[in-house]
Design a protein around this motif. Structure first.
Motif, mmCIF file in Angstrom:
data_model
loop_
_atom_site.group_PDB
_atom_site.id
_atom_site.type_symbol
_atom_site.label_atom_id
_atom_site.label_comp_id
_atom_site.label_asym_id
_atom_site.label_seq_id
_atom_site.Cartn_x
_atom_site.Cartn_y
_atom_site.Cartn_z
ATOM 1 N N ARG A 77 -7.818 2.885 -3.614
ATOM 2 C CA ARG A 77 -8.124 2.065 -2.434
ATOM 3 C C ARG A 77 -8.809 2.916 -1.370
ATOM 4 O O ARG A 77 -9.757 2.463 -0.720
ATOM 5 C CB ARG A 77 -6.820 1.439 -1.899
ATOM 6 N N ASP A 129 -3.099 0.419 -3.768
ATOM 7 C CA ASP A 129 -2.492 -0.863 -3.406
ATOM 8 C C ASP A 129 -1.933 -1.526 -4.660
ATOM 9 O O ASP A 129 -2.647 -1.679 -5.662
ATOM 10 C CB ASP A 129 -3.541 -1.787 -2.771
ATOM 11 N N PRO A 165 -7.772 -4.629 -4.172
ATOM 12 C CA PRO A 165 -7.996 -3.265 -3.698
ATOM 13 C C PRO A 165 -9.441 -2.803 -3.921
ATOM 14 O O PRO A 165 -10.064 -2.244 -3.014
ATOM 15 C CB PRO A 165 -7.023 -2.428 -4.542
ATOM 16 N N ARG A 188 0.861 -1.196 0.000
ATOM 17 C CA ARG A 188 0.000 0.000 0.000
ATOM 18 C C ARG A 188 0.890 1.237 0.000
ATOM 19 O O ARG A 188 1.770 1.374 0.858
ATOM 20 C CB ARG A 188 -0.900 0.013 1.232
#
Ligand SMILES: Cc1cc2nc3c(=O)[nH]c(=O)nc-3n(C[C@H](O)[C@H](O)[C@H](O)COP(=O)(O)OP(=O)(O)OC[C@H]3O[C@@H](n4cnc5c(N)ncnc54)[C@H](O)[C@@H]3O)c2cc1C
Length: 276
Positions: A88, A100, A151, A29
């Motif tokens: 995300r 992500d 995601p 992330r």
């Protein structure tokens, strides 16, 4: 702030990496920041965006001028590498966006960017695309995807009304990729392990689940993303065998094993346009 707000700008935004967090061995992330995000169009979490990546000697991507016929760069060499990703999470109030990345080595520019990302690195994003909303209202939801669709799926699960019901099938390489997902109690999540060409167990189980829930199918919504085989295999069953109307099915192949995003472009559209 609403989508009609006059301060909203439909322009690409240059982002700076704020932090990098590994959520698994193949999943990273990245939180990006920009004051411009305060004016970014409101969108559903999970909506798709184009990311713009620097290449060659560029230290940051060159963003296009927006014209009536679309984005334009002063010269072809300026044009960044483009890849498609999902929002995300977007926090406009603090000027942050999370993207992500499924990490698949340094063979693609997006994965390479994510693997090397450090605070201060730059990346551009387009305004968000649809669908809006991500899921149509339905009595049950059936979702399936792989690491690249995780995601969007994770974001949709978080945003689902608490009384939602449904079934989610997720394919990841192995158990180290498992994640705790926030989702309504009435939604069952099932994980499958394997490489992108080992999708038959997921397809069989998804179809079995639908077979058991057949009486709900007419007012259900289906969302399929990820490698082409998952999307095409499940869509075929849902459309041909269950005769579900196209309007109840989102089926977008996110990538195809062996093709980079540029070389997959035309085929992806053929697959999407296929009415089966
Ligand atoms: C609407 C939409 C939303 C998407 N959202 C996301 C997202 O949020 N996060 C995300 O990670 N991806 C997402 N994807 C998928 C992503 O766009 C592709 O995986 C893309 O090919 C990655 O670009 P790249 O530069 O890393 O690799 P490319 O240069 O495109 O490809 C290089 C090589 O890597 C292979 N490859 C590409 N992706 C993978 C993979 N995941 N695993 C193994 N091999 C791969 C290709 O087949 C090719 O052989 C999304 C795609 C779409 C269409």
């Amino acid at each position: 702030m609403s989508a009609n707000d006059s301060t909203v700008k439909r322009q690409p935004v240059l982002l700076t990496v704020k932090s990098v967090q590994d959520l698994g061995p193949r999943y990273r992330r990245i939180c990006f920041t920009s004051p411009e995000l305060a004016h970014y169009p409101p969108c559903s979490h999970g909506a798709h965006i184009k990311i713009m990546l620097a290449h060659g000697d560029q230290s940051e991507p060159v963003l296009p001028a927006m014209t009536e016929s679309g984005p334009k760069w002063a010269s072809a060499e300026d044009k960044p590498l483009l890849r498609t990703f999902s929002v995300r999470a977007l926090r406009r109030e603090v000027g942050e966006i999370d993207i992500d990345f499924a990490l698949h080595g340094d063979i693609g520019p997006a994965s390479r960017f994510a693997l090397a990302a450090r605070p201060g690195d730059k990346l551009g994003i387009s305004p968000p695309g649809g669908p809006f909303p991500m899921l149509k209202p339905a009595s049950q939801y059936f979702l399936a995807g792989d690491l690249t669709a995780l995601p969007a799926i994770a974001a949709m699960l978080e945003d689902m009304p608490a009384d939602s019901r449904g079934y989610v099938a997720l394919q990841v390489p192995d158990h180290t990729d498992l994640q705790d997902l926030v989702c309504p109690e009435g939604v069952k999540i099932e994980w499958f392990f394997g490489q992108p060409n080992q999708v038959q167990p997921l397809i069989d189980q998804f179809c079995l689940q639908l077979e058991n829930d057949k009486h709900h199918v007419t007012d259900s919504y289906f969302w399929l993303g990820g490698e082409e085989q998952i999307v095409v295999g499940l869509r075929r069953y849902i459309r041909r065998e269950l005769d579900v109307d196209r309007s109840q099915v989102y089926a977008i192949p996110y990538w195809r094993f062996g093709n980079d995003e540029d070389s997959y472009h035309a085929r992806r559209h053929e697959v999407i346009d296929n009415k089966e």
